[in-house]
Design a protein around this motif. Structure first.
Motif, PDB file in Angstrom:
ATOM      1  N   SER A  47      31.153 -37.771   1.751  1.00 16.46           N
ATOM      2  CA  SER A  47      30.628 -38.811   2.634  1.00 16.46           C
ATOM      3  C   SER A  47      29.469 -38.301   3.497  1.00 16.46           C
ATOM      4  N   VAL A  48      29.432 -36.995   3.769  1.00 12.08           N
ATOM      5  CA  VAL A  48      28.360 -36.394   4.560  1.00 12.08           C
ATOM      6  C   VAL A  48      27.589 -35.442   3.646  1.00 12.08           C
ATOM      7  N   ILE A  49      26.299 -35.741   3.457  1.00  8.13           N
ATOM      8  CA  ILE A  49      25.450 -34.914   2.607  1.00  8.13           C
ATOM      9  C   ILE A  49      24.187 -34.555   3.398  1.00  8.13           C
ATOM     10  N   PRO A  50      23.896 -33.253   3.550  1.00 10.84           N
ATOM     11  CA  PRO A  50      22.672 -32.875   4.263  1.00 10.84           C
ATOM     12  C   PRO A  50      21.444 -33.244   3.442  1.00 10.84           C
ATOM     13  N   LYS A  51      20.397 -33.694   4.123  1.00 11.98           N
ATOM     14  CA  LYS A  51      19.150 -34.060   3.439  1.00 11.98           C
ATOM     15  C   LYS A  51      18.233 -32.855   3.284  1.00 11.98           C
ATOM     16  N   SER A  52      18.355 -31.887   4.187  1.00 16.47           N
ATOM     17  CA  SER A  52      17.535 -30.679   4.113  1.00 16.47           C
ATOM     18  C   SER A  52      18.312 -29.515   4.727  1.00 16.47           C
ATOM     19  N   VAL A  53      17.753 -28.322   4.595  1.00 15.48           N
ATOM     20  CA  VAL A  53      18.403 -27.139   5.165  1.00 15.48           C
ATOM     21  C   VAL A  53      18.427 -27.202   6.688  1.00 15.48           C
ATOM     22  N   ASN A  54      17.524 -27.976   7.285  1.00 20.45           N
ATOM     23  CA  ASN A  54      17.500 -28.113   8.747  1.00 20.45           C
ATOM     24  C   ASN A  54      18.689 -28.910   9.278  1.00 20.45           C
ATOM     25  N   VAL A  85      37.076 -11.623   1.164  1.00 20.03           N
ATOM     26  CA  VAL A  85      36.050 -12.648   1.186  1.00 20.03           C
ATOM     27  C   VAL A  85      35.899 -13.158   2.614  1.00 20.03           C
ATOM     28  N   ILE A  86      34.673 -13.238   3.092  1.00 23.36           N
ATOM     29  CA  ILE A  86      34.391 -13.769   4.417  1.00 23.36           C
ATOM     30  C   ILE A  86      34.109 -15.257   4.270  1.00 23.36           C
ATOM     31  N   THR A  87      34.793 -16.066   5.060  1.00 21.78           N
ATOM     32  CA  THR A  87      34.574 -17.507   5.033  1.00 21.78           C
ATOM     33  C   THR A  87      33.703 -17.902   6.219  1.00 21.78           C
ATOM     34  N   MET A  88      32.620 -18.609   5.896  1.00 21.00           N
ATOM     35  CA  MET A  88      31.756 -19.166   6.935  1.00 21.00           C
ATOM     36  C   MET A  88      31.907 -20.676   6.889  1.00 21.00           C
ATOM     37  N   HIS A  89      31.692 -21.306   8.004  1.00 24.92           N
ATOM     38  CA  HIS A  89      31.771 -22.762   8.073  1.00 24.92           C
ATOM     39  C   HIS A  89      30.367 -23.349   8.081  1.00 24.92           C
ATOM     40  N   VAL A  90      30.242 -24.492   7.429  1.00 31.91           N
ATOM     41  CA  VAL A  90      28.957 -25.193   7.371  1.00 31.91           C
ATOM     42  C   VAL A  90      29.117 -26.518   8.092  1.00 31.91           C
ATOM     43  N   VAL A  91      28.276 -26.746   9.087  1.00 31.70           N
ATOM     44  CA  VAL A  91      28.301 -27.992   9.848  1.00 31.70           C
ATOM     45  C   VAL A  91      27.015 -28.743   9.532  1.00 31.70           C
ATOM     46  N   VAL A  92      27.167 -30.036   9.230  1.00 35.36           N
ATOM     47  CA  VAL A  92      26.000 -30.873   8.998  1.00 35.36           C
ATOM     48  C   VAL A  92      25.729 -31.634  10.283  1.00 35.36           C
ATOM     49  N   GLN A  93      24.527 -31.453  10.794  1.00 36.35           N
ATOM     50  CA  GLN A  93      24.126 -32.091  12.047  1.00 36.35           C
ATOM     51  C   GLN A  93      22.960 -33.027  11.752  1.00 36.35           C
ATOM     52  N   PRO A  94      23.073 -34.300  12.131  1.00 40.66           N
ATOM     53  CA  PRO A  94      21.954 -35.219  11.884  1.00 40.66           C
ATOM     54  C   PRO A  94      20.734 -34.817  12.690  1.00 40.66           C
ATOM     55  N   PRO A  95      19.557 -35.234  12.249  1.00 43.99           N
ATOM     56  CA  PRO A  95      18.328 -34.888  12.967  1.00 43.99           C
ATOM     57  C   PRO A  95      18.387 -35.354  14.419  1.00 43.99           C
ATOM     58  N   LEU A  96      17.763 -34.583  15.308  1.00 42.55           N
ATOM     59  CA  LEU A  96      17.785 -34.891  16.737  1.00 42.55           C
ATOM     60  C   LEU A  96      16.978 -36.140  17.080  1.00 42.55           C
ATOM     61  N   ALA A  97      15.985 -36.466  16.301  1.00 38.95           N
ATOM     62  CA  ALA A  97      15.137 -37.624  16.590  1.00 38.95           C
ATOM     63  C   ALA A  97      15.956 -38.913  16.664  1.00 38.95           C
ATOM     64  N   LYS A  98      16.930 -39.049  15.792  1.00 40.37           N
ATOM     65  CA  LYS A  98      17.766 -40.241  15.811  1.00 40.37           C
ATOM     66  C   LYS A  98      18.601 -40.301  17.087  1.00 40.37           C
ATOM     67  N   LYS A  99      19.119 -39.166  17.501  1.00 42.44           N
ATOM     68  CA  LYS A  99      19.946 -39.132  18.704  1.00 42.44           C
ATOM     69  C   LYS A  99      19.130 -39.537  19.929  1.00 42.44           C
ATOM     70  N   LYS A 100      17.906 -39.019  20.055  1.00 42.88           N
ATOM     71  CA  LYS A 100      17.071 -39.335  21.211  1.00 42.88           C
ATOM     72  C   LYS A 100      16.728 -40.815  21.233  1.00 42.88           C
ATOM     73  N   THR A 101      16.449 -41.389  20.077  1.00 37.29           N
ATOM     74  CA  THR A 101      16.126 -42.812  19.994  1.00 37.29           C
ATOM     75  C   THR A 101      17.316 -43.646  20.454  1.00 37.29           C
ATOM     76  N   ASP A 102      18.503 -43.287  19.980  1.00 30.08           N
ATOM     77  CA  ASP A 102      19.707 -44.026  20.373  1.00 30.08           C
ATOM     78  C   ASP A 102      19.941 -43.940  21.878  1.00 30.08           C
TER      79      ASP A 102
END
Length: 118
Positions: A47-54, A85-102
């Motif tokens: 349901s959550v897919i990152p659009k870019s590495v950012n 094996v070292i486990t790292m967590h990946v968090v997907v964060q939406p772009p900040l521009a949308k948050k500021k607009t909201d």
């Protein structure tokens, strides 16, 4: 044998507990390279897919890894987990521009009032 000591086995856990990107990485691998690989391997049925590495953040031992730094610079000690094996967590964060607009829209709604003086 020196090359073997310079490598670390990593896997990355996403929001629903799925592991992706499992492999052996050199301590000179940058976080940008890791994110590019994860973006390429990201399961498309989520349901959550990152659009870019950012849009992604890598977390190890409770700390967000800095952009562009190597695993060695990020203090991921290769020798700490022999044959583990070292486990790292990946968090997907939406772009900040949308948050500021909201937030701006919410402030405008909150600040709008009408007063009538009789």
């Amino acid at each position: 044998m020196a090359e073997e000591d310079d490598c670390v086995e990593l896997k990355f856990r996403i929001f629903d507990g799925t592991d992706i990107g499992h492999g052996t990485y050199s301590s000179s691998t940058t976080t940008d390279i890791l994110k590019q690989r994860l973006l390429a391997e990201w399961p498309q049925d989520k349901s959550v897919i990152p659009k870019s590495v950012n849009d992604m953040k890598l977390i190890h031992a409770g700390k967000v890894l800095d952009k562009g730094k190597t695993l060695a610079e990020s203090r991921i000690h290769v020798g700490d987990f022999p044959q583990g094996v070292i486990t790292m967590h990946v968090v997907v964060q939406p772009p900040l521009a949308k948050k500021k607009t909201d937030k701006n829209q919410e402030k405008q709604k909150q600040n709008s009032c009408s007063c009538t003086i009789l």
